[in-house]
Design an enzyme around this catalytic site. Structure first.
Site, mmCIF file in Angstrom:
data_model
loop_
_atom_site.group_PDB
_atom_site.id
_atom_site.type_symbol
_atom_site.label_atom_id
_atom_site.label_comp_id
_atom_site.label_asym_id
_atom_site.label_seq_id
_atom_site.Cartn_x
_atom_site.Cartn_y
_atom_site.Cartn_z
ATOM 1 N N GLU A 183 -9.330 -4.116 5.662
ATOM 2 C CA GLU A 183 -9.255 -3.369 4.629
ATOM 3 C C GLU A 183 -8.182 -3.515 3.803
ATOM 4 O O GLU A 183 -8.362 -3.473 2.646
ATOM 5 C CB GLU A 183 -8.799 -1.775 5.523
ATOM 6 C CG GLU A 183 -8.945 -0.750 4.430
ATOM 7 C CD GLU A 183 -9.263 0.555 5.075
ATOM 8 O OE1 GLU A 183 -9.338 1.515 4.705
ATOM 9 O OE2 GLU A 183 -8.756 0.718 6.301
ATOM 10 N N ARG B 259 -2.474 -1.921 14.051
ATOM 11 C CA ARG B 259 -4.071 -2.145 14.094
ATOM 12 C C ARG B 259 -4.256 -3.484 14.744
ATOM 13 O O ARG B 259 -4.122 -4.748 13.964
ATOM 14 C CB ARG B 259 -4.790 -2.068 12.530
ATOM 15 C CG ARG B 259 -4.526 -0.415 12.124
ATOM 16 C CD ARG B 259 -5.187 -0.196 11.088
ATOM 17 N NE ARG B 259 -5.123 1.323 10.478
ATOM 18 C CZ ARG B 259 -4.457 1.650 9.320
ATOM 19 N NH1 ARG B 259 -3.522 0.588 8.852
ATOM 20 N NH2 ARG B 259 -4.310 2.801 9.182
ATOM 21 N N ASP C 71 -1.856 -4.418 3.712
ATOM 22 C CA ASP C 71 -1.950 -4.315 5.245
ATOM 23 C C ASP C 71 -2.594 -5.760 5.572
ATOM 24 O O ASP C 71 -3.694 -6.192 5.091
ATOM 25 C CB ASP C 71 -2.398 -3.423 5.793
ATOM 26 C CG ASP C 71 -1.363 -2.013 5.651
ATOM 27 O OD1 ASP C 71 -0.329 -2.270 5.319
ATOM 28 O OD2 ASP C 71 -1.966 -0.927 6.007
ATOM 29 N N GLU D 94 0.952 -1.205 0.059
ATOM 30 C CA GLU D 94 0.135 -0.022 -0.195
ATOM 31 C C GLU D 94 0.917 1.395 0.030
ATOM 32 O O GLU D 94 0.613 2.285 -0.659
ATOM 33 C CB GLU D 94 -0.832 0.045 1.174
ATOM 34 C CG GLU D 94 -2.067 -0.961 1.157
ATOM 35 C CD GLU D 94 -3.132 -0.843 2.323
ATOM 36 O OE1 GLU D 94 -3.324 0.309 2.631
ATOM 37 O OE2 GLU D 94 -3.307 -1.897 2.963
ATOM 38 N N ASP E 281 -5.046 -6.814 7.562
ATOM 39 C CA ASP E 281 -6.158 -6.520 8.178
ATOM 40 C C ASP E 281 -7.269 -6.555 7.315
ATOM 41 O O ASP E 281 -7.085 -6.766 6.013
ATOM 42 C CB ASP E 281 -6.420 -5.253 8.980
ATOM 43 C CG ASP E 281 -6.060 -4.073 7.968
ATOM 44 O OD1 ASP E 281 -6.101 -4.127 6.930
ATOM 45 O OD2 ASP E 281 -5.697 -3.098 8.735
ATOM 46 N N HIS F 247 -3.677 -10.588 14.828
ATOM 47 C CA HIS F 247 -2.142 -10.074 15.249
ATOM 48 C C HIS F 247 -2.021 -9.956 16.472
ATOM 49 O O HIS F 247 -2.725 -10.066 17.410
ATOM 50 C CB HIS F 247 -2.103 -8.437 14.506
ATOM 51 C CG HIS F 247 -2.889 -8.397 12.935
ATOM 52 N ND1 HIS F 247 -2.235 -9.202 11.926
ATOM 53 C CD2 HIS F 247 -3.954 -7.909 12.567
ATOM 54 C CE1 HIS F 247 -2.924 -8.942 10.888
ATOM 55 N NE2 HIS F 247 -4.076 -8.288 11.270
ATOM 56 N N TYR G 6 2.638 -4.712 13.518
ATOM 57 C CA TYR G 6 1.336 -3.942 12.899
ATOM 58 C C TYR G 6 0.694 -3.172 13.771
ATOM 59 O O TYR G 6 0.476 -3.736 14.977
ATOM 60 C CB TYR G 6 0.691 -4.914 11.947
ATOM 61 C CG TYR G 6 -0.604 -4.262 11.164
ATOM 62 C CD1 TYR G 6 0.151 -3.368 10.198
ATOM 63 C CD2 TYR G 6 -1.779 -4.599 11.111
ATOM 64 C CE1 TYR G 6 -1.115 -2.755 9.462
ATOM 65 C CE2 TYR G 6 -2.775 -4.105 10.242
ATOM 66 C CZ TYR G 6 -2.353 -3.169 9.513
ATOM 67 O OH TYR G 6 -3.208 -2.650 8.933
#
Length: 845
Positions: A106, A330, A102, A30, A104, A374, A328
């Site tokens: 999203e 999040r 990423d 990203e 997750d 995570h 990470y």
């Protein structure tokens, strides 16, 4: 949804598979900075490109085909068309596509969107990898375990996007019809505003209760003298705060009578107990906890915290090339990988000693329903201490990394141990017994506090107590002498203080995030955008660092509760988040979730269209018009309305057809707090003038408007601005006088003919801009806060909050330091010099 990679997985001896001779493997991430870091680790044979976030989204129109199973109509953003073309071109010559967005929901959806937009040949292998940390070991581990796009995660993110679009689009349309065009509502943002509005209503409805606190200063055989608080009378606890009790010292008369009796009493130690008290460390950071701690201790906004955490995750060059410094950022889970726990325990034993290490590793679990995909947010290499990175990171990055590192270390350390002593003394007051009590604490073993005390300059916490005690601790810790049971005490001083119960505090960023997390509203990764959106929409404003709803926010929230009570219910919103989790777990389908939601929502939309009050037409306030409300024919009634400059009340006869019935009465609904000294009208001399709000901020208007149109400018706080003041200098361009003038962003010096002559005099500091070598000058934000920026703006965007001064840092030899004011708890503010490069602090003078 995605194709499994046809190429064989790498062997254990060679964790990163070698690219085939056909061409390079195309790795898509990203972020451009992440792409730079990963390129270094993968080396030749790999081409790493960045999508720069999302490449597709719903169009400006609804973009959801409700009749056809809620199918989305995604389109490529015009700003991303070039990126997509470049990715398509690179895919044509690639031997494999590796989607590494990423890890997750999203990120999973972005990978799916990339595959849909690039449309690679069916014969081209496509794989999905998850980089939980951007380090050589983390990259190798991810590349050795390729997988496919997780359809359940994608569907969960699709559902979130469609829900947000349906609510935002449909409810906003109702607001446009009933209130004003341009307003917006949101599935989560409107609930966040309601939380703030509900708190404001509690504050407005709060009635303070008077109570008196009696404190006595005693002397024993040995010094020092110490204070004790009256906590009980007649065996009943006294009110000493907001918590209601059966008994309280209610007024001055009661306090005076009780004080007189206590002053005549004899005292001795009637209670003395010492016991060990333990204070355990907190778990490693989850996203929400990091946002809260950063806001409290580093004074960083949620968005600023996440921006800096993103940079630390993606990779920072501190002399060894770019490397990811944290995992990470999040996550809902506080757990750490076993190897990370072991490395942390080894460093604790080496750095602090084995006595600081528990016999067994501490294990932390998240709350029920938390996503555990995570790890907690932790350093990728705990051996990389904050001290080793000092001077290599930007100040905000350094302080945030230090906070994460110390939290991680502390989480695996022994508890801090204290000896807590509780001493009591009693006195007879009539037929009742009064009990005084004091608590003292002596630290016996610092435990995990040792890691927090190692470097105080990394945070702006006011004291170690702030960093270690919970919000529930609000006790007076006394320094006690050595005492014995039955020992006589001498009363030296007795004070009676009048106090009042306090209303609940408004939310700041930390407490709002805590409330959203506890209520299950949204996800921690969305909190920054929620907080930003509700301020941008003018639904809430920050007042002394805390959120206060605007009148617009109050009115819109009331209307939404009236029209969409279910949608504005935090439990319902939390339940919708639970449905998204069910989609991710494969227990609920995308279509079923959307169908279950839309039926009741459509009915609410229809009801709101007819039942919700119409602010455009005016909502009756029940009050008579001060101008024409008493006349016999067509008496005016005040209506709540909204105009270009906000909410106001106006007379129903404002637009009457007959001229004789017209009434031009209006008044601002949202009034500012007026300063004590209101100005005199410069045209007619009437005083006091009225403080009003206009398109460009507050101003003072003549109360005789529209007959008199006199106005006086005001600063953002409503304080009247003095007229232009000559400073005795001439403009170098036109020869006219330079004057001191007040503008939207504060005081400045300019040509008297400004803006015809746009010459503005700037104060230039003795320190050159560290970015481009230009000049630095003081400036002000729209709210009046001073900062220092480069005179070459916008070519150079350097800014600093602390005033740069030409003092060389003794630690890193940086040629300048910044003037900063520290406010230690319970002490006077002190001026210090702070190095912007390494964080070294020196007292001024």
């Amino acid at each position: 949804m995605a194709r499994k990679p046809k190429q064989a997985e790498a062997s254990a001896s060679s964790p990163v598979a070698e690219p085939s001779a056909k061409g390079q493997k195309l790795v898509i991430v990203e972020s451009p900075s992440k792409a730079k870091t990963i390129t270094k680790y993968l080396g030749k044979g790999y081409k790493v490109m960045a999508s720069v976030g999302h490449i597709r989204d719903l169009p400006r129109k609804l973009g959801v085909d409700i009749e056809n199973g809620f199918q989305e109509e995604y389109e490529i953003s015009p700003a991303k068309e070039k990126v997509v073309r470049e990715l398509r071109t690179a895919a044509k010559s690639a031997s494999e596509i590796v989607l590494a967005t990423d890890p997750d929901r999203e990120g999973e959806a972005i990978s799916w969107h990339l595959l849909e937009a690039i449309k690679p040949p069916k014969s081209l292998p496509v794989s999905r990898v998850l980089f939980n940390e951007i380090t050589p070991a983390g990259i190798q581990k991810a590349m050795a375990a390729p997988t496919v796009i997780n359809k359940k995660l994608v569907d969960a993110q699709r559902a979130r996007r469609v829900l947000d679009r349906l609510v935002g689009y449909k409810v906003s349309q109702v607001l446009w019809d009933k209130v004003r065009r341009g307003l917006s509502a949101g599935r989560v943002q409107s609930v966040a505003v309601r939380i703030i509005v509900d708190r404001e209503k509690e504050i407005q409805a709060f009635n303070p209760v008077e109570y008196w606190v009696l404190k006595a200063k005693f002397a024993a055989k040995l010094p020092p003298s110490f204070w004790m608080k009256l906590v009980k009378v007649g065996g009943e606890a006294l009110q000493l705060g907001n918590k209601e009790t059966k008994r309280r010292v209610a007024d001055a008369a009661q306090a005076k009578d009780l004080k007189a009796k206590l002053e005549k009493a004899a005292y001795k130690v009637t209670g003395l107990e010492t016991k060990e008290k333990k204070r355990n460390p907190a778990a490693p950071f989850t996203t929400a906890k990091l946002q809260q701690e950063s806001a409290q201790k580093l004074k960083m906004s949620v968005s600023r915290t996440m921006q800096n955490a993103q940079r630390l995750y993606e990779g920072v060059d501190f002399g060894e090339g770019p490397v990811g410094l944290i995992t990470y950022m999040r996550t809902d889970s506080p757990r750490m990988a076993p190897e990370a726990v072991e490395a942390t325990r080894e460093l604790i034993a080496k750095k602090y000693g084995k006595e600081y290490l528990p016999a067994k590793a501490r294990v932390y679990t998240g709350k029920a329903g938390a996503q555990d995909a995570h790890e907690a947010i932790r350093p990728t290499d705990v051996a990389r201490t904050p001290e080793s990175l000092r001077g290599h990171l930007e100040p905000d990055q350094f302080r945030l990394y230090a906070l994460i590192w110390r939290r991680t270390m502390a989480s695996q350390m022994e508890a801090a141990r204290f000896d807590e002593t509780v001493v009591q003394t009693e006195a007879e007051v009539g037929k009742e017994t009064a009990l005084f009590e004091a608590k003292g604490e002596i630290e016996r073993f610092p435990g995990w506090l040792a890691v927090y005390r190692a470097e105080k300059t990394e945070t702006e916490a006011e004291s170690i107590a702030d960093a270690t005690k919970g919000d529930e601790e609000d006790e007076d810790e006394a320094l006690l002498p050595a005492l014995k049971l039955g020992e006589a005490l001498k009363l030296e001083q007795l004070d009676a203080d009048q106090q009042y119960t306090k209303p609940p505090a408004r939310f700041n960023e930390a407490t709002l995030v805590k409330e959203l997390e506890e209520d299950g509203i949204g996800r921690p990764s969305t909190y920054a955008s929620i907080i930003s959106t509700i301020q941008d929409r003018d639904y809430v404003k920050k007042h002394e660092g805390r959120f206060k709803p605007t009148e617009l926010g109050m009115v819109v929230t009331e209307l939404l509760i009236q029209g969409f009570p279910r949608l504005l219910d935090s439990k319902y919103t939390s339940g919708m988040e639970g449905n998204l989790d069910l989609i991710e777990d494969g227990k609920l389908t995308f279509k079923k979730a959307m169908t279950d939601f839309y039926g009741p929502f459509e009915m609410a939309l229809a009801a709101a269209g007819t039942d919700m009050q119409n602010l455009k037409a005016g909502v009756p306030t029940g009050e008579k018009c001060p101008k024409c409300g008493d006349r016999k024919k067509h008496p005016g009634v005040l209506l709540k309305r909204i105009g270009r400059n906000g909410l106001f009340v106006g007379c129903t006869n404002y637009s009457a057809e007959a001229e004789k019935d017209k009434c031009d009465y209006t008044a601002d609904l949202e009034k500012m707090e007026e300063p004590e000294d209101a100005p005199e009208c410069p045209l007619c001399g009437t005083t006091p003038m009225n403080l009003r709000k206009g398109q460009w901020g507050p101003f003072w208007a003549c109360p005789n408007y529209p007959k008199c149109k006199g106005i006086v400018k005001a600063d953002p706080k409503g304080i009247p601005v003095p007229p232009d003041e000559p400073i005795g200098e001439k403009c170098p361009n036109c020869g006219k006088d330079f004057v001191k003038r007040h503008g939207r962003y504060g005081e400045f010096i300019c040509c008297i003919d400004y803006p015809t002559c746009k010459t503005v005099k700037k104060e230039i500091l003795a320190v050159p801009c560290p970015k481009c070598g230009g000049g630095l000058s003081p400036r002000k934000t729209r709210f009046g806060k001073v900062f220092y920026g480069c005179t070459n703006y916008p070519k150079c965007d350097f800014t600093a909050w602390d005033k740069p001064v030409p003092v060389t840092c003794p630690a890193c030899k940086n040629p300048s330091m910044g003037e900063k004011t520290r406010k230690p708890r319970g002490k006077d503010p002190i001026q210090v010099l702070l190095c912007p490069k390494c964080g070294h602090e020196e007292p001024m003078g």
